[in-house]
Design a protein around this motif. Structure first.
Motif, PDB file in Angstrom:
ATOM      1  N   THR A 131      17.276  -5.821  -4.562  1.00 51.74           N
ATOM      2  CA  THR A 131      17.396  -4.553  -3.832  1.00 51.74           C
ATOM      3  C   THR A 131      17.336  -4.770  -2.326  1.00 51.74           C
ATOM      4  O   THR A 131      17.314  -3.810  -1.582  1.00 51.74           O
ATOM      5  CB  THR A 131      16.249  -3.600  -4.232  1.00 51.74           C
ATOM      6  N   THR A 132      17.337  -6.035  -1.892  1.00 50.74           N
ATOM      7  CA  THR A 132      17.178  -6.300  -0.468  1.00 50.74           C
ATOM      8  C   THR A 132      18.257  -5.616   0.358  1.00 50.74           C
ATOM      9  O   THR A 132      18.008  -5.045   1.390  1.00 50.74           O
ATOM     10  CB  THR A 132      17.225  -7.820  -0.217  1.00 50.74           C
ATOM     11  N   ARG A 133      19.492  -5.652  -0.105  1.00 55.79           N
ATOM     12  CA  ARG A 133      20.607  -5.140   0.689  1.00 55.79           C
ATOM     13  C   ARG A 133      20.643  -3.625   0.734  1.00 55.79           C
ATOM     14  O   ARG A 133      21.255  -3.059   1.621  1.00 55.79           O
ATOM     15  CB  ARG A 133      21.925  -5.644   0.080  1.00 55.79           C
ATOM     16  N   THR A 134      20.041  -2.969  -0.260  1.00 57.97           N
ATOM     17  CA  THR A 134      20.140  -1.516  -0.287  1.00 57.97           C
ATOM     18  C   THR A 134      18.974  -0.864   0.430  1.00 57.97           C
ATOM     19  O   THR A 134      18.965   0.339   0.602  1.00 57.97           O
ATOM     20  CB  THR A 134      20.181  -1.012  -1.750  1.00 57.97           C
ATOM     21  N   GLN A 135      17.979  -1.621   0.829  1.00 58.44           N
ATOM     22  CA  GLN A 135      16.848  -1.077   1.544  1.00 58.44           C
ATOM     23  C   GLN A 135      17.189  -0.916   3.024  1.00 58.44           C
ATOM     24  O   GLN A 135      18.109  -1.546   3.522  1.00 58.44           O
ATOM     25  CB  GLN A 135      15.636  -2.005   1.384  1.00 58.44           C
ATOM     26  N   PRO A 136      16.428  -0.078   3.726  1.00 52.77           N
ATOM     27  CA  PRO A 136      16.646   0.038   5.171  1.00 52.77           C
ATOM     28  C   PRO A 136      16.518  -1.323   5.829  1.00 52.77           C
ATOM     29  O   PRO A 136      15.645  -2.113   5.475  1.00 52.77           O
ATOM     30  CB  PRO A 136      15.524   0.990   5.613  1.00 52.77           C
ATOM     31  N   ARG A 137      17.399  -1.596   6.782  1.00 53.21           N
ATOM     32  CA  ARG A 137      17.411  -2.910   7.420  1.00 53.21           C
ATOM     33  C   ARG A 137      17.207  -2.763   8.925  1.00 53.21           C
ATOM     34  O   ARG A 137      17.868  -1.961   9.576  1.00 53.21           O
ATOM     35  CB  ARG A 137      18.743  -3.606   7.143  1.00 53.21           C
ATOM     36  N   ARG A 138      16.286  -3.538   9.446  1.00 54.18           N
ATOM     37  CA  ARG A 138      15.962  -3.489  10.867  1.00 54.18           C
ATOM     38  C   ARG A 138      17.138  -3.968  11.700  1.00 54.18           C
ATOM     39  O   ARG A 138      17.843  -4.900  11.339  1.00 54.18           O
ATOM     40  CB  ARG A 138      14.748  -4.382  11.128  1.00 54.18           C
ATOM     41  N   GLY A 139      17.359  -3.315  12.826  1.00 53.40           N
ATOM     42  CA  GLY A 139      18.436  -3.719  13.727  1.00 53.40           C
ATOM     43  C   GLY A 139      18.136  -5.044  14.389  1.00 53.40           C
ATOM     44  O   GLY A 139      16.981  -5.474  14.471  1.00 53.40           O
ATOM     45  N   GLN A 140      19.171  -5.702  14.853  1.00 58.12           N
ATOM     46  CA  GLN A 140      18.995  -7.014  15.465  1.00 58.12           C
ATOM     47  C   GLN A 140      18.362  -6.901  16.843  1.00 58.12           C
ATOM     48  O   GLN A 140      18.479  -5.885  17.530  1.00 58.12           O
ATOM     49  CB  GLN A 140      20.336  -7.727  15.589  1.00 58.12           C
ATOM     50  N   ASP A 141      17.647  -7.949  17.230  1.00 59.75           N
ATOM     51  CA  ASP A 141      17.096  -8.026  18.585  1.00 59.75           C
ATOM     52  C   ASP A 141      18.214  -8.389  19.559  1.00 59.75           C
ATOM     53  O   ASP A 141      19.186  -9.041  19.188  1.00 59.75           O
ATOM     54  CB  ASP A 141      15.998  -9.085  18.659  1.00 59.75           C
ATOM     55  N   ILE A 142      18.058  -7.980  20.791  1.00 60.60           N
ATOM     56  CA  ILE A 142      19.054  -8.256  21.827  1.00 60.60           C
ATOM     57  C   ILE A 142      18.374  -8.992  22.973  1.00 60.60           C
ATOM     58  O   ILE A 142      17.286  -8.614  23.409  1.00 60.60           O
ATOM     59  CB  ILE A 142      19.696  -6.953  22.346  1.00 60.60           C
ATOM     60  N   ASP A 143      19.000 -10.058  23.428  1.00 62.96           N
ATOM     61  CA  ASP A 143      18.514 -10.802  24.591  1.00 62.96           C
ATOM     62  C   ASP A 143      19.415 -10.523  25.785  1.00 62.96           C
ATOM     63  O   ASP A 143      20.643 -10.528  25.652  1.00 62.96           O
ATOM     64  CB  ASP A 143      18.519 -12.305  24.306  1.00 62.96           C
ATOM     65  N   LEU A 253      10.791  -5.131  24.941  1.00 60.58           N
ATOM     66  CA  LEU A 253      10.833  -3.669  24.892  1.00 60.58           C
ATOM     67  C   LEU A 253      11.074  -3.266  23.439  1.00 60.58           C
ATOM     68  O   LEU A 253      12.174  -3.419  22.904  1.00 60.58           O
ATOM     69  CB  LEU A 253      11.938  -3.133  25.805  1.00 60.58           C
ATOM     70  N   ARG A 254      10.052  -2.771  22.784  1.00 64.01           N
ATOM     71  CA  ARG A 254      10.136  -2.450  21.365  1.00 64.01           C
ATOM     72  C   ARG A 254      11.095  -1.295  21.109  1.00 64.01           C
ATOM     73  O   ARG A 254      11.083  -0.283  21.815  1.00 64.01           O
ATOM     74  CB  ARG A 254       8.748  -2.090  20.817  1.00 64.01           C
ATOM     75  N   GLY A 255      11.920  -1.479  20.081  1.00 68.00           N
ATOM     76  CA  GLY A 255      12.810  -0.398  19.646  1.00 68.00           C
ATOM     77  C   GLY A 255      13.992  -0.142  20.554  1.00 68.00           C
ATOM     78  O   GLY A 255      14.705   0.842  20.368  1.00 68.00           O
ATOM     79  N   LYS A 256      14.238  -1.027  21.532  1.00 64.47           N
ATOM     80  CA  LYS A 256      15.363  -0.835  22.447  1.00 64.47           C
ATOM     81  C   LYS A 256      16.540  -1.756  22.130  1.00 64.47           C
ATOM     82  O   LYS A 256      17.483  -1.848  22.899  1.00 64.47           O
ATOM     83  CB  LYS A 256      14.905  -1.075  23.891  1.00 64.47           C
ATOM     84  N   GLY A 257      16.480  -2.413  20.971  1.00 63.60           N
ATOM     85  CA  GLY A 257      17.582  -3.282  20.568  1.00 63.60           C
ATOM     86  C   GLY A 257      18.636  -2.521  19.786  1.00 63.60           C
ATOM     87  O   GLY A 257      18.805  -1.308  19.942  1.00 63.60           O
ATOM     88  N   ALA A 258      19.350  -3.241  18.909  1.00 57.30           N
ATOM     89  CA  ALA A 258      20.426  -2.615  18.131  1.00 57.30           C
ATOM     90  C   ALA A 258      19.848  -1.675  17.081  1.00 57.30           C
ATOM     91  O   ALA A 258      18.781  -1.933  16.524  1.00 57.30           O
ATOM     92  CB  ALA A 258      21.264  -3.699  17.463  1.00 57.30           C
ATOM     93  N   PRO A 259      20.548  -0.570  16.783  1.00 57.83           N
ATOM     94  CA  PRO A 259      20.077   0.364  15.744  1.00 57.83           C
ATOM     95  C   PRO A 259      20.020  -0.312  14.384  1.00 57.83           C
ATOM     96  O   PRO A 259      20.770  -1.244  14.104  1.00 57.83           O
ATOM     97  CB  PRO A 259      21.140   1.471  15.764  1.00 57.83           C
ATOM     98  N   GLY A 260      19.109   0.160  13.534  1.00 53.96           N
ATOM     99  CA  GLY A 260      18.994  -0.375  12.188  1.00 53.96           C
ATOM    100  C   GLY A 260      20.073   0.180  11.268  1.00 53.96           C
ATOM    101  O   GLY A 260      20.828   1.073  11.629  1.00 53.96           O
ATOM    102  N   GLU A 261      20.117  -0.381  10.061  1.00 53.60           N
ATOM    103  CA  GLU A 261      21.066   0.074   9.051  1.00 53.60           C
ATOM    104  C   GLU A 261      20.340   0.874   7.972  1.00 53.60           C
ATOM    105  O   GLU A 261      19.200   0.577   7.630  1.00 53.60           O
ATOM    106  CB  GLU A 261      21.768  -1.123   8.411  1.00 53.60           C
ATOM    107  N   ARG A 262      21.001   1.860   7.460  1.00 52.71           N
ATOM    108  CA  ARG A 262      20.485   2.696   6.375  1.00 52.71           C
ATOM    109  C   ARG A 262      19.089   3.239   6.696  1.00 52.71           C
ATOM    110  O   ARG A 262      18.182   3.201   5.868  1.00 52.71           O
ATOM    111  CB  ARG A 262      20.472   1.906   5.052  1.00 52.71           C
ATOM    112  N   GLY A 263      18.932   3.711   7.910  1.00 50.80           N
ATOM    113  CA  GLY A 263      17.664   4.319   8.300  1.00 50.80           C
ATOM    114  C   GLY A 263      16.601   3.341   8.751  1.00 50.80           C
ATOM    115  O   GLY A 263      15.461   3.741   9.007  1.00 50.80           O
ATOM    116  N   GLY A 264      16.936   2.073   8.863  1.00 45.62           N
ATOM    117  CA  GLY A 264      15.966   1.076   9.299  1.00 45.62           C
ATOM    118  C   GLY A 264      15.661   1.207  10.778  1.00 45.62           C
ATOM    119  O   GLY A 264      16.424   1.814  11.538  1.00 45.62           O
ATOM    120  N   PRO A 265      14.534   0.644  11.244  1.00 41.58           N
ATOM    121  CA  PRO A 265      14.157   0.752  12.653  1.00 41.58           C
ATOM    122  C   PRO A 265      15.072  -0.091  13.540  1.00 41.58           C
ATOM    123  O   PRO A 265      15.691  -1.056  13.085  1.00 41.58           O
ATOM    124  CB  PRO A 265      12.727   0.202  12.673  1.00 41.58           C
TER     125      PRO A 265
END
Length: 389
Positions: A131-143, A253-265
């Motif tokens: 079920t890993t792929r169907t769960q909310p997925r965190r967005g990638q970090d940006i440098d 900066l927390r939460g300022k990277g790429a948006p998550g998938e399927r409702g992920g942070p």
């Protein structure tokens, strides 16, 4: 960075530090290498640019205690690209290539997705559909990087940063289908994963080859994202850089990277700060430094000397009689901003100025001074010490 790269790359070797290096040692090694291979110092040097990226990537993992712990655990389990089963796994020795494990569909990005848990979630599939792929997925970090003036680094500044990252495609709202109606993949039944054999008490899973791990298939692929549901997007963000940052410092900066998938942070934004030089002031830890010229008369007889400060009014320091060249005095509270909001000091180094042109009156005065001190030899102790050595 793909999960495969995350496990196979030796970040300790990249930074030239041992596995038991402290956070301070890792930070020191990163700063030294970053200054050496920074693109601004190696313009047009592609190898230096690639080396700088490797250094930044290694610091991204080893400089974060949580990521470093996950990395160490992964390297211990997988070794140099091969899996090492624990006791009781059965089958004796067992080894496979990480390229076979993760295939060509490994997710890549600035960081390693949701952590090593994503690897284990797909690897040790305990008696059920993954079920890993169907769960909310965190967005990638940006440098990203920013260059500040010396004054901006001391006082803090708000700067615009333009960033590019993978985000849900606006044309299809992230569905991958131009009509917005993708269907569930019949091969993996929407899980995004397929099993490929078993052994030793666990089964292995791969990203589904038909839906590329999305769990959905676009019958009418979106023309913008080609059915992937993700597209590159650029945005400009106003970022506040705190006062007192140093050259090479990395800000999270927390939460300022790429948006998550399927409702992920959302992921985090990491900003590496580069600081320019100042024509007058320098910096030593939380203190600022400045060299102030004084006349011979001021150094010998003493007096008051006005000293400039960074962004504020001048201060007056009292010069004691007989002040030697190179002596450093302190103007308290006129330095850089510390983390607790207080300020360091301004370290003022005295430099006795030798006049290049003398008026007749000044020359006569110095000649009279030389005659008055003719019996003094400031180098006598020097020669005595040389004889006794």
């Amino acid at each position: 960075m793909s999960t495969k790269d995350f496990i196979e790359k030796d970040f300790y070797k990249v930074l030239g530090v041992p596995r038991d290096a402290t956070e301070a040692e890792i930070k020191k090694a990163y700063r030294k290498l970053a200054r050496e291979f920074h693109p601004d110092a190696n313009k047009g040097n592609a190898k230096a640019e690639e080396r700088f990226k490797e250094i930044s990537e290694a610091n991204d993992v080893l400089g974060d205690p949580k990521k470093r712990k996950e990395y160490d655990e992964a390297r211990t389990l997988f070794g140099n690209g091969g899996f090492r089963p624990g006791p009781g796994a059965g089958g004796g020795s067992f080894n496979f290539d990480l390229g076979d494990l993760f295939g060509g569909n490994a997710q890549s990005g600035g960081g390693f997705g949701g952590g090593i848990g994503d690897v284990f979630g797909g690897l040790f599939n305990r008696g059920g559909t993954g079920t890993t792929r169907t769960q909310p997925r965190r967005g990638q970090d940006i440098d990203t990087e920013v260059t500040l003036s010396f004054t901006e680094a001391i006082e803090g500044a708000t700067v615009p940063l333009r960033m590019t990252s993978q985000q849900p495609c606006k044309a299809c709202s992230g569905t991958g289908d131009k009509n917005g109606t993708p269907r569930v993949c019949p091969t993996c039944v929407g899980t995004g994963q397929v099993a490929r054999g078993s052994g030793g008490g666990f089964s292995l899973t791969d990203p589904c080859p038909d839906c590329k791990g999305r769990g959905l298939i676009a019958e009418h692929p979106c023309l913008e994202c080609k059915g992937s549901g993700r597209a590159k997007s650029s945005r400009t963000m106003q970022v506040r850089i705190p006062a007192g940052v140093t050259d090479g410092q990395r800000i999270r900066l927390r939460g300022k990277g790429a948006p998550g998938e399927r409702g992920g942070p959302a992921g985090d934004l990491y900003v590496t700060v580069h600081v320019g030089e100042h024509p007058v002031f320098g910096r030593k830890d939380d203190n600022l430094t400045v060299t102030v010229p004084v006349t011979f008369a001021e150094a010998a007889l003493g007096g008051e000397v006005r000293v400039p400060t960074l962004g504020g009014p001048a201060v007056t320091l009292k010069l004691p009689p007989g002040t030697p060249n190179g002596r450093t005095m302190r103007a308290r509270g006129k330095g850089a901003v510390r983390k607790d909001g207080t300020r360091g000091d301004l370290l003022v180094t005295v430099e006795v100025s030798v006049p290049q042109d003398l008026s007749g009156k000044a020359r006569d005065a110095l000649e009279a001074y030389r005659e008055a001190t003719a019996g003094e030899d400031p180098r006598a102790e020097l020669f005595e010490a040389a004889k006794g050595a």
